[in-house]
Design a protein around this motif. Sequence first.
Motif, PDB file in Angstrom:
ATOM      1  N   GLN A   1      44.881  12.556  -0.254  1.00 33.07           N
ATOM      2  CA  GLN A   1      44.985  11.319   0.520  1.00 33.07           C
ATOM      3  C   GLN A   1      43.674  10.904   1.185  1.00 33.07           C
ATOM      4  O   GLN A   1      43.653   9.939   1.944  1.00 33.07           O
ATOM      5  CB  GLN A   1      46.082  11.481   1.587  1.00 33.07           C
ATOM      6  CG  GLN A   1      47.470  11.629   0.993  1.00 33.07           C
ATOM      7  CD  GLN A   1      48.548  11.811   2.035  1.00 33.07           C
ATOM      8  OE1 GLN A   1      48.321  12.424   3.082  1.00 33.07           O
ATOM      9  NE2 GLN A   1      49.728  11.288   1.766  1.00 33.07           N
ATOM     10  N   LEU A   2      42.586  11.603   0.881  1.00 39.44           N
ATOM     11  CA  LEU A   2      41.292  11.219   1.436  1.00 39.44           C
ATOM     12  C   LEU A   2      40.887   9.834   0.948  1.00 39.44           C
ATOM     13  O   LEU A   2      41.238   9.418  -0.160  1.00 39.44           O
ATOM     14  CB  LEU A   2      40.213  12.218   1.003  1.00 39.44           C
ATOM     15  CG  LEU A   2      40.136  13.569   1.708  1.00 39.44           C
ATOM     16  CD1 LEU A   2      39.045  14.407   1.068  1.00 39.44           C
ATOM     17  CD2 LEU A   2      39.883  13.406   3.196  1.00 39.44           C
TER      18      LEU A   2
ATOM     19  N   ARG B   1      49.816  21.551   2.461  1.00 41.30           N
ATOM     20  CA  ARG B   1      49.363  20.450   3.323  1.00 41.30           C
ATOM     21  C   ARG B   1      47.889  20.145   3.097  1.00 41.30           C
ATOM     22  O   ARG B   1      47.475  18.973   3.108  1.00 41.30           O
ATOM     23  CB  ARG B   1      49.607  20.812   4.793  1.00 41.30           C
ATOM     24  CG  ARG B   1      51.069  20.699   5.229  1.00 41.30           C
ATOM     25  CD  ARG B   1      51.217  21.106   6.677  1.00 41.30           C
ATOM     26  NE  ARG B   1      52.574  20.880   7.167  1.00 41.30           N
ATOM     27  CZ  ARG B   1      53.004  21.280   8.363  1.00 41.30           C
ATOM     28  NH1 ARG B   1      52.179  21.947   9.180  1.00 41.30           N
ATOM     29  NH2 ARG B   1      54.251  21.032   8.738  1.00 41.30           N
ATOM     30  N   ALA B   2      47.079  21.198   2.896  1.00 38.11           N
ATOM     31  CA  ALA B   2      45.649  20.991   2.648  1.00 38.11           C
ATOM     32  C   ALA B   2      45.431  20.258   1.328  1.00 38.11           C
ATOM     33  O   ALA B   2      44.582  19.365   1.224  1.00 38.11           O
ATOM     34  CB  ALA B   2      44.913  22.330   2.649  1.00 38.11           C
TER      35      ALA B   2
ATOM     36  N   ARG C   1      41.945   5.149  -2.018  1.00 40.88           N
ATOM     37  CA  ARG C   1      43.191   5.756  -1.540  1.00 40.88           C
ATOM     38  C   ARG C   1      44.387   4.854  -1.809  1.00 40.88           C
ATOM     39  O   ARG C   1      45.466   5.328  -2.186  1.00 40.88           O
ATOM     40  CB  ARG C   1      43.082   6.055  -0.035  1.00 40.88           C
ATOM     41  CG  ARG C   1      44.387   6.576   0.571  1.00 40.88           C
ATOM     42  CD  ARG C   1      44.142   7.163   1.953  1.00 40.88           C
ATOM     43  NE  ARG C   1      43.548   6.211   2.857  1.00 40.88           N
ATOM     44  CZ  ARG C   1      44.254   5.352   3.616  1.00 40.88           C
ATOM     45  NH1 ARG C   1      45.574   5.309   3.523  1.00 40.88           N
ATOM     46  NH2 ARG C   1      43.640   4.538   4.451  1.00 40.88           N
TER      47      ARG C   1
ATOM     48  N   GLY D   1      36.099  13.314   6.302  1.00 40.57           N
ATOM     49  CA  GLY D   1      36.658  12.317   7.204  1.00 40.57           C
ATOM     50  C   GLY D   1      35.702  11.870   8.289  1.00 40.57           C
ATOM     51  O   GLY D   1      35.858  10.780   8.851  1.00 40.57           O
TER      52      GLY D   1
ATOM     53  N   ASP E   1      40.472  22.641   4.133  1.00 35.64           N
ATOM     54  CA  ASP E   1      40.625  21.838   5.346  1.00 35.64           C
ATOM     55  C   ASP E   1      39.266  21.458   5.926  1.00 35.64           C
ATOM     56  O   ASP E   1      39.071  20.332   6.400  1.00 35.64           O
ATOM     57  CB  ASP E   1      41.430  22.611   6.393  1.00 35.64           C
ATOM     58  CG  ASP E   1      42.936  22.428   6.219  1.00 35.64           C
ATOM     59  OD1 ASP E   1      43.351  21.363   5.712  1.00 35.64           O
ATOM     60  OD2 ASP E   1      43.691  23.343   6.587  1.00 35.64           O
TER      61      ASP E   1
ATOM     62  N   ARG F   1      47.561  18.201  -0.092  1.00 35.01           N
ATOM     63  CA  ARG F   1      47.985  16.811   0.092  1.00 35.01           C
ATOM     64  C   ARG F   1      46.949  16.028   0.889  1.00 35.01           C
ATOM     65  O   ARG F   1      46.702  14.849   0.627  1.00 35.01           O
ATOM     66  CB  ARG F   1      49.344  16.772   0.807  1.00 35.01           C
ATOM     67  CG  ARG F   1      49.969  15.380   0.844  1.00 35.01           C
ATOM     68  CD  ARG F   1      50.119  14.821  -0.535  1.00 35.01           C
ATOM     69  NE  ARG F   1      50.768  13.511  -0.515  1.00 35.01           N
ATOM     70  CZ  ARG F   1      50.694  12.656  -1.515  1.00 35.01           C
ATOM     71  NH1 ARG F   1      50.013  12.947  -2.612  1.00 35.01           N
ATOM     72  NH2 ARG F   1      51.308  11.487  -1.436  1.00 35.01           N
ATOM     73  N   ARG F   2      46.330  16.695   1.831  1.00 33.55           N
ATOM     74  CA  ARG F   2      45.275  16.052   2.607  1.00 33.55           C
ATOM     75  C   ARG F   2      44.120  15.658   1.699  1.00 33.55           C
ATOM     76  O   ARG F   2      43.548  14.567   1.833  1.00 33.55           O
ATOM     77  CB  ARG F   2      44.801  17.013   3.698  1.00 33.55           C
ATOM     78  CG  ARG F   2      43.794  16.427   4.670  1.00 33.55           C
ATOM     79  CD  ARG F   2      43.419  17.458   5.704  1.00 33.55           C
ATOM     80  NE  ARG F   2      42.485  16.912   6.677  1.00 33.55           N
ATOM     81  CZ  ARG F   2      41.884  17.643   7.624  1.00 33.55           C
ATOM     82  NH1 ARG F   2      42.140  18.950   7.708  1.00 33.55           N
ATOM     83  NH2 ARG F   2      41.049  17.071   8.478  1.00 33.55           N
TER      84      ARG F   2
ATOM     85  N   CYS G   1      37.769  18.623   3.929  1.00 32.38           N
ATOM     86  CA  CYS G   1      38.444  17.355   4.246  1.00 32.38           C
ATOM     87  C   CYS G   1      38.007  16.841   5.612  1.00 32.38           C
ATOM     88  O   CYS G   1      37.822  15.633   5.812  1.00 32.38           O
ATOM     89  CB  CYS G   1      39.962  17.538   4.205  1.00 32.38           C
ATOM     90  SG  CYS G   1      40.635  17.849   2.561  1.00 32.38           S
ATOM     91  N   GLU G   2      37.843  17.752   6.560  1.00 32.11           N
ATOM     92  CA  GLU G   2      37.407  17.373   7.904  1.00 32.11           C
ATOM     93  C   GLU G   2      36.006  16.764   7.852  1.00 32.11           C
ATOM     94  O   GLU G   2      35.741  15.720   8.464  1.00 32.11           O
ATOM     95  CB  GLU G   2      37.418  18.598   8.813  1.00 32.11           C
ATOM     96  CG  GLU G   2      37.280  18.286  10.283  1.00 32.11           C
ATOM     97  CD  GLU G   2      38.520  17.644  10.874  1.00 32.11           C
ATOM     98  OE1 GLU G   2      38.363  16.854  11.827  1.00 32.11           O
ATOM     99  OE2 GLU G   2      39.624  17.907  10.373  1.00 32.11           O
TER     100      GLU G   2
END
Length: 241
Positions: free
Chosen positions: A84-85, A77-78, A194, A41, A34, A80-81, A37-38
């Motif tokens: 989807q980046l 969820r992580a 993406r 983003g 996470d 999938r995140r 990914c953060e």
Amino acid sequence: MKTGRDRTGLPEELGILIRLDGGSPLPELTAALDAACEQAGEQPERTVVVLRFTPSPLQPREWPGGASIQEVKRWERALRRLEQLDHVNIAVVEGTCGGPVLDLLLAADYRIAGPDLRLMLPVNEGHFWPGMTLYRLVQHIGLARARRIVLWDSAIELHDATELGIVDQVSEDLTEAVHTAAVLRGRLSDRETRIRRRLLEEAATSEYDDALGVHLAACDRELRRLSGSGQDAPERTEAAE
């Protein structure tokens, strides 16, 4: 475990490197993923996310250990995140790997392995872990080959991983391989990547007529982007009409 900007194996400041140990507890792995990914983003420029698994003398076959269903859900969820980046993500693995490695390989855009890679499948008392790895395996290699792995195999050797497309590149010099991959794939690391990912995923389950409108909308957006008249155009338009 190490998360954050790191130039080790990356050209200049092109990417975010996260080092993972497959033997770490599930919540720790989820938090690290996470965090990566953060960070990705928040980057205003193109960025490559590199997930590098460091060899560990203890790679448990059992996965995910004593986790709760809530922790499993956060892990999924992580993943999938990550998928989807807007940014390209690269997985780098070597040695004997177990636990979450297959999950991350199947979620990655590009996969680099050392010549000694051996994937120990997530098995508990003889049964393959029933997480979304099953789904990704079928999507990635097809039902027949996924069935063989899930019901009969206990490990995936490097030759099979390469043949199945679970590994894209094998290199004895992983640092150099990451350098090259980050430079080449980093040029493609943006929102358009993406969109292409999503079109590929939907192609596996959509009928031609259902997919046509979405692809024409993406083509319309791309034509306007290339002409300089629609950089901020929505992903879906009425181009199919």
